[in-house]
Scaffold this motif. Sequence first.
Motif, PDB file in Angstrom:
ATOM      1  N   GLN A 122       0.859  -1.458   0.316  1.00  9.13           N
ATOM      2  CA  GLN A 122       0.025   0.039  -0.131  1.00  9.13           C
ATOM      3  C   GLN A 122       0.858   1.626   0.144  1.00  9.13           C
ATOM      4  O   GLN A 122       2.092   1.299   0.784  1.00  9.13           O
ATOM      5  CB  GLN A 122      -0.738  -0.112   1.211  1.00  9.13           C
ATOM      6  N   TYR A 123       0.546   2.819  -0.622  1.00  3.04           N
ATOM      7  CA  TYR A 123       1.327   3.570  -0.249  1.00  3.04           C
ATOM      8  C   TYR A 123      -0.011   5.066  -0.021  1.00  3.04           C
ATOM      9  O   TYR A 123      -0.723   4.723  -0.776  1.00  3.04           O
ATOM     10  CB  TYR A 123       1.561   4.098  -2.035  1.00  3.04           C
ATOM     11  N   GLY A 124       1.045   5.935   0.008  1.00  2.96           N
ATOM     12  CA  GLY A 124       0.105   6.909   0.585  1.00  2.96           C
ATOM     13  C   GLY A 124       1.208   8.180   0.659  1.00  2.96           C
ATOM     14  O   GLY A 124       1.892   7.763   1.179  1.00  2.96           O
ATOM     15  N   ILE A 125       0.425   9.770   0.584  1.00  3.27           N
ATOM     16  CA  ILE A 125       1.209  10.638   1.153  1.00  3.27           C
ATOM     17  C   ILE A 125       1.539  10.615   2.895  1.00  3.27           C
ATOM     18  O   ILE A 125       3.067  11.019   3.337  1.00  3.27           O
ATOM     19  CB  ILE A 125       0.392  12.024   1.062  1.00  3.27           C
ATOM     20  N   GLU A 126       1.183  10.131   3.855  1.00  7.08           N
ATOM     21  CA  GLU A 126       1.226   9.328   4.846  1.00  7.08           C
ATOM     22  C   GLU A 126       2.381   8.727   5.601  1.00  7.08           C
ATOM     23  O   GLU A 126       3.393   8.947   6.651  1.00  7.08           O
ATOM     24  CB  GLU A 126       0.357   9.645   5.640  1.00  7.08           C
ATOM     25  N   LYS A 127       3.170   8.270   4.049  1.00  5.77           N
ATOM     26  CA  LYS A 127       4.358   7.094   4.316  1.00  5.77           C
ATOM     27  C   LYS A 127       5.122   7.951   3.951  1.00  5.77           C
ATOM     28  O   LYS A 127       6.730   7.435   3.839  1.00  5.77           O
ATOM     29  CB  LYS A 127       4.033   5.915   3.574  1.00  5.77           C
ATOM     30  N   LYS A 128       5.407   8.719   3.420  1.00  6.25           N
ATOM     31  CA  LYS A 128       6.350   9.707   2.344  1.00  6.25           C
ATOM     32  C   LYS A 128       7.609   9.780   3.202  1.00  6.25           C
ATOM     33  O   LYS A 128       7.273  10.713   4.436  1.00  6.25           O
ATOM     34  CB  LYS A 128       5.775  11.045   1.850  1.00  6.25           C
ATOM     35  N   GLN A 129       9.198   9.539   2.986  1.00  3.30           N
ATOM     36  CA  GLN A 129      10.112   9.278   3.343  1.00  3.30           C
ATOM     37  C   GLN A 129      10.983  10.695   2.642  1.00  3.30           C
ATOM     38  O   GLN A 129      11.205  10.943   1.751  1.00  3.30           O
ATOM     39  CB  GLN A 129      10.750   8.266   3.302  1.00  3.30           C
ATOM     40  N   PRO A 130      12.187  11.336   3.389  1.00  2.00           N
ATOM     41  CA  PRO A 130      12.207  12.429   3.090  1.00  2.00           C
ATOM     42  C   PRO A 130      13.164  11.373   2.271  1.00  2.00           C
ATOM     43  O   PRO A 130      13.734   9.694   1.825  1.00  2.00           O
ATOM     44  CB  PRO A 130      12.993  12.268   4.398  1.00  2.00           C
ATOM     45  N   TYR A 131      13.896  11.787   0.834  1.00  2.45           N
ATOM     46  CA  TYR A 131      14.477  11.827  -0.296  1.00  2.45           C
ATOM     47  C   TYR A 131      15.872  11.889  -0.173  1.00  2.45           C
ATOM     48  O   TYR A 131      16.007  13.184  -0.448  1.00  2.45           O
ATOM     49  CB  TYR A 131      14.138  11.280  -1.463  1.00  2.45           C
ATOM     50  N   THR A 132      17.145  11.839  -0.497  1.00  2.51           N
ATOM     51  CA  THR A 132      18.182  12.149  -0.614  1.00  2.51           C
ATOM     52  C   THR A 132      19.075  11.687  -1.638  1.00  2.51           C
ATOM     53  O   THR A 132      18.931  10.878  -2.396  1.00  2.51           O
ATOM     54  CB  THR A 132      18.906  12.308   0.501  1.00  2.51           C
ATOM     55  N   TRP A 133      19.444  12.699  -2.636  1.00  7.60           N
ATOM     56  CA  TRP A 133      19.432  11.673  -4.236  1.00  7.60           C
ATOM     57  C   TRP A 133      21.290  12.601  -4.929  1.00  7.60           C
ATOM     58  O   TRP A 133      21.811  13.679  -3.833  1.00  7.60           O
ATOM     59  CB  TRP A 133      18.587  12.841  -5.279  1.00  7.60           C
ATOM     60  N   HIS A 134      22.183  11.975  -4.955  1.00  6.46           N
ATOM     61  CA  HIS A 134      23.477  11.611  -5.431  1.00  6.46           C
ATOM     62  C   HIS A 134      23.569  11.697  -6.797  1.00  6.46           C
ATOM     63  O   HIS A 134      23.433  10.143  -7.151  1.00  6.46           O
ATOM     64  CB  HIS A 134      24.033  10.317  -4.589  1.00  6.46           C
ATOM     65  N   GLN A 135      23.773  13.152  -7.265  1.00  9.63           N
ATOM     66  CA  GLN A 135      24.050  12.906  -8.815  1.00  9.63           C
ATOM     67  C   GLN A 135      24.883  11.938  -9.501  1.00  9.63           C
ATOM     68  O   GLN A 135      25.786  12.340  -8.353  1.00  9.63           O
ATOM     69  CB  GLN A 135      23.854  14.453  -8.647  1.00  9.63           C
ATOM     70  N   PRO A 136      24.577  11.718 -10.195  1.00 14.64           N
ATOM     71  CA  PRO A 136      25.982  11.369 -10.713  1.00 14.64           C
ATOM     72  C   PRO A 136      27.480  12.799 -11.564  1.00 14.64           C
ATOM     73  O   PRO A 136      27.075  13.397 -11.337  1.00 14.64           O
ATOM     74  CB  PRO A 136      25.711  10.192 -12.610  1.00 14.64           C
ATOM     75  N   ASP A 137      28.471  12.069 -11.483  1.00 19.51           N
ATOM     76  CA  ASP A 137      29.189  12.879 -12.682  1.00 19.51           C
ATOM     77  C   ASP A 137      28.944  12.645 -13.963  1.00 19.51           C
ATOM     78  O   ASP A 137      28.945  12.097 -14.523  1.00 19.51           O
ATOM     79  CB  ASP A 137      30.757  12.150 -12.379  1.00 19.51           C
ATOM     80  N   VAL A 138      29.006  14.341 -13.982  1.00 21.04           N
ATOM     81  CA  VAL A 138      28.662  14.499 -15.678  1.00 21.04           C
ATOM     82  C   VAL A 138      29.443  15.689 -16.321  1.00 21.04           C
ATOM     83  O   VAL A 138      29.256  16.517 -16.974  1.00 21.04           O
ATOM     84  CB  VAL A 138      27.055  15.632 -15.480  1.00 21.04           C
ATOM     85  N   SER A 139      30.309  15.573 -15.874  1.00 21.10           N
ATOM     86  CA  SER A 139      31.990  16.300 -15.675  1.00 21.10           C
ATOM     87  C   SER A 139      32.313  16.434 -17.092  1.00 21.10           C
ATOM     88  O   SER A 139      32.939  17.317 -18.155  1.00 21.10           O
ATOM     89  CB  SER A 139      32.897  16.850 -14.760  1.00 21.10           C
ATOM     90  N   ALA A 140      31.691  15.845 -17.962  1.00 21.76           N
ATOM     91  CA  ALA A 140      32.606  14.878 -19.380  1.00 21.76           C
ATOM     92  C   ALA A 140      31.019  15.578 -19.563  1.00 21.76           C
ATOM     93  O   ALA A 140      31.384  15.648 -21.297  1.00 21.76           O
ATOM     94  CB  ALA A 140      32.236  13.147 -19.592  1.00 21.76           C
ATOM     95  N   TRP A 141      30.451  15.692 -19.559  1.00 26.89           N
ATOM     96  CA  TRP A 141      28.980  15.839 -20.813  1.00 26.89           C
ATOM     97  C   TRP A 141      28.656  17.381 -20.237  1.00 26.89           C
ATOM     98  O   TRP A 141      27.693  17.642 -21.483  1.00 26.89           O
ATOM     99  CB  TRP A 141      27.939  15.539 -19.971  1.00 26.89           C
TER     100      TRP A 141
END
Length: 555
Positions: free
Chosen positions: A88-107
């Motif tokens: 089951q899913y719901g807004i009450e279950k929303k957890q903090p999310y941390t994103w680790h961006q990829p290295d895009v220096s070549a692009w």
Amino acid sequence: MQHKLLKVHPADNVIVALQNFQPGEQVDFEGQTYNLPIGVGVKHKFVTEDLQTGDSVIMYGVLVGKATQPIKRGEPITTFNLKHDADQYGIEKKQPYTWHQPDVSAWHNRTFMGYHRADGMVGTANYWLVVPLVFCENRNILILKDAFERELGYAQSEIYREQVHEMLQLYKVGEIDRVHKMEAFLDPSMVRTLDEPQVKRPFSNIDGIKFLTHEMGCGGTRQDSEALCGLFAGFINNPNVAGVTVLSLGCQHTQTSMLVDEVRRRNPKFNKPMLIFEQQDGTEYAMLTNAIRETFLGLIEANKLERKPAPLSSLTIGLKCGGSDGFSGLSANPAIGHLSDILVTLGAKTVLAEFPELNGVEQELINRSVSDEKALKFIHLMQDYSAKAEAVGSGFDMNPSPGNIRDGLITDAIKSAGAAKKGGTAPVADVLNYTEPATVPGLNLLCTPGNDVEATTGMAGSGTNIILFTTGLGTPTGNPICPVVKISTNTALLRRMPDVIDFDSGPIIEGEETIEQNAEELLEYVIRLASGEVKTKAQQLGQDDFIPWKRGVSL
């Protein structure tokens, strides 16, 4: 002996077979020995522990089904011992999310050669559209198609017509036996021949004139007519489109004023040529003659636009899978997911569609949503879609096709968990209903069916200018205005259907490349495609699929 096996997530209680195993074989994996009493086919999964009726099966770290009968350790999951289930899913279950961006220096400083529009968008192609507002005009659309394509060099090759001609000549002289003996196989190396123009193309900066037909516009619900106008407005506003010719009967539900309003609502800066002709204003001959003249003059102007450098942040890339197999979520899908993360980091837009194939991973996407507002919109669209399916005796659990099941996707949750890998790990920047334009940089979720063509049609209507399409079983799906890149999940498919597949993610399965390496190779191909240096196999085959979603139940 090193067996080819994979456990996708540490929490999983199933292991994926990357090769065929015979009944009675013993396999070793991560320090454990498993007896396989009835064998396991490639792409299928066996359980790591004894399961009782009602026990959970976990894959990709999420619930994908419940056992309907006891399953012994080492036995495969099948449609006979497992049923679809999801958390089951719901807004009450929303957890903090941390994103680790990829290295895009070549692009960072990479560009593609695109068509810059007056409204600031950049196209990867330069097409002219010819569309009917109602099915009554389909015949006239096809008349224009024959006239323009043959004379301007956009018609498909005459190879198949020549084959029929040769057989007809043999039939006329009574040599039927020679017809039986004719070689029917067309060498895949001849695919490019199918795209060779019949005459020299006078408009070198126009990639094609695309003629759409459909079965809507009148006689259905007003909601369907409004959705059709919204879809056409999205196609017309798509940065790959230079201008449009519209044929209208005059009395249909989809009035020209509705189309104009939808175009302006999506883009107040709209200034492309939009030529509108109504048949009930006079004779068919007069309408078509005027349409031909004005369209030809529009082509002259559109041909003056030339490709110029543009940053990768100008791209809007669709993410789609179809004809999926048990390798889709292990190779091609995570590869385009990593490509999506690269482009999102660079400021581009990516669009993940197919809401029935997000069933079971909703909470992860809710957690990744940049705001509660976006998360709630996603929840509303998913619940509304699911309720409509259930109201007619269907449901998301009925999504996997016989081909999906045969190749290891036993439940919709298994299919969905693998399909969601196309969206990478980036935050969900925006959530779009069908035909809504993608305007926010980042990962966008777009409500469409899983149906290949309804989904790719919806993506083009929301502004994608290239669609990445993964497949494990093979499909020729294309789109009139968005090049569709077919990516095989396994190398065997590339060898079997080289006239359909553009790029292979099979080396990931073989252990020859990492997901990241494969994604970066694919991105190089995308840059060349966006610059007009290569054509997809679907473009070469003239695969211009277009099916509007009538918003009924379609999975």
